[in-house]
Scaffold this active site. Structure first.
Site, mmCIF file in Angstrom:
data_model
loop_
_atom_site.group_PDB
_atom_site.id
_atom_site.type_symbol
_atom_site.label_atom_id
_atom_site.label_comp_id
_atom_site.label_asym_id
_atom_site.label_seq_id
_atom_site.Cartn_x
_atom_site.Cartn_y
_atom_site.Cartn_z
ATOM 1 N N ASP A 1 0.988 -75.788 33.785
ATOM 2 C CA ASP A 1 0.307 -76.823 34.571
ATOM 3 C C ASP A 1 0.376 -78.172 33.851
ATOM 4 O O ASP A 1 -0.589 -78.607 33.230
ATOM 5 C CB ASP A 1 -1.146 -76.378 34.785
ATOM 6 C CG ASP A 1 -1.977 -77.383 35.548
ATOM 7 O OD1 ASP A 1 -1.391 -78.196 36.287
ATOM 8 O OD2 ASP A 1 -3.223 -77.346 35.401
ATOM 9 N N LYS B 1 1.716 -81.056 35.538
ATOM 10 C CA LYS B 1 1.609 -82.120 36.553
ATOM 11 C C LYS B 1 2.586 -83.269 36.268
ATOM 12 O O LYS B 1 2.191 -84.418 36.076
ATOM 13 C CB LYS B 1 0.182 -82.653 36.643
ATOM 14 C CG LYS B 1 -0.862 -81.593 36.975
ATOM 15 C CD LYS B 1 -2.250 -82.203 37.063
ATOM 16 C CE LYS B 1 -3.310 -81.155 37.337
ATOM 17 N NZ LYS B 1 -3.550 -80.259 36.165
ATOM 18 N N GLN C 1 -15.682 -80.368 38.202
ATOM 19 C CA GLN C 1 -15.003 -80.278 39.492
ATOM 20 C C GLN C 1 -15.929 -80.778 40.598
ATOM 21 O O GLN C 1 -17.142 -80.599 40.539
ATOM 22 C CB GLN C 1 -14.598 -78.822 39.787
ATOM 23 C CG GLN C 1 -13.699 -78.201 38.731
ATOM 24 C CD GLN C 1 -12.250 -78.602 38.883
ATOM 25 O OE1 GLN C 1 -11.929 -79.550 39.585
ATOM 26 N NE2 GLN C 1 -11.360 -77.894 38.221
#
Length: 226
Positions: free
Chosen positions: A58, A60, A186
């Site tokens: 991950d 990105k 989050q």
């Protein structure tokens, strides 16, 4: 639906200890930017040796088209099973990446990031000057046309993405709190029930697993329900 465990602990030793505890379970492992910068490609090799896990790297990726393609090729050759890049890099960049990776003998799955799940609606609009739902729709269509395999998105965007692409277009959803745990940093979080209702293909779970006294037991509970 598949479970992907985020290896976001403070040290390589802690991450490896967690992986050893989860050996034999049918799940994926997610290696993020901090772990990869700190522990490098050798860490991926160690994870591969720790069990029959598939690995999502991950990072990105986000740069000009050729630089993204170069980076994607490098990380693809270290043996990971899934990588990601930012859809906002544009359709030309995504097509350049896919042209490069499709020339490899065995390429990983490639997903595009629509909007980070740490964004609230208002924060997203302040950065992108557009609504979240309209941007997710646009990014999904671009990624699909560019030949990618799916999207990284919130649970609540999964159905929309499949509607504007197709049902086989993968949705991988971070920000999942399986049993109602704290959201942490989050903003767009969901539980297992929502993830199933919204047709998520992968869920990413980190803290609720590795901060638990019995990570294996939590993983087993999640796997039973998905």
């Amino acid at each position: 639906m598949r479970l992907c465990v985020a290896l976001d602990m403070a040290s390589k030793d802690e991450n490896l200890a967690l992986v050893r505890e989860l050996k034999g379970l049918d799940l994926w492992l997610k290696v993020g930017l901090r772990s990869y910068l700190r522990d490098g490609a050798k860490f991926i090799e160690e994870l591969k040796g720790a069990g029959e896990f598939k690995i999502f790297l991950d990072l990105k990726l986000y740069d000009i088209p050729n630089t993204m393609a170069d980076a994607a090729e490098v990380v693809s050759k270290i043996g990971v099973d899934m990588i990601n890049l930012h859809a906002s890099a544009g359709e030309r960049a995504m097509k350049t990446v896919m042209e490069r990776l499709n020339a490899l003998q065995n390429r990983p799955l490639v997903l595009a990031v629509s909007a980070l799940t740490s964004f609230s609606e208002s924060e997203f609009e302040a950065v992108y000057n557009d609504t979240l739902s309209r941007s997710v729709r646009k990014f999904s269509q671009m990624s699909f046309e560019a030949g990618l395999d799916g999207m990284v998105c919130s649970v609540f965007e999964s159905k929309l993405i499949k509607e504007v692409t197709n049902q086989n277009f993968i949705t991988l959803c971070p920000g999942v709190r399986p049993f109602g745990e704290s959201a942490g940093d989050q903003k767009r979080v969901a539980n297992l029930v929502s993830a199933k209702q919204e047709d998520s293909d992968f869920i990413v779970v980190g803290r609720p697993i590795y901060e638990n006294e019995n990570p294996r037991e939590i993983c087993e509970r999640i796997l039973e329900q998905i």
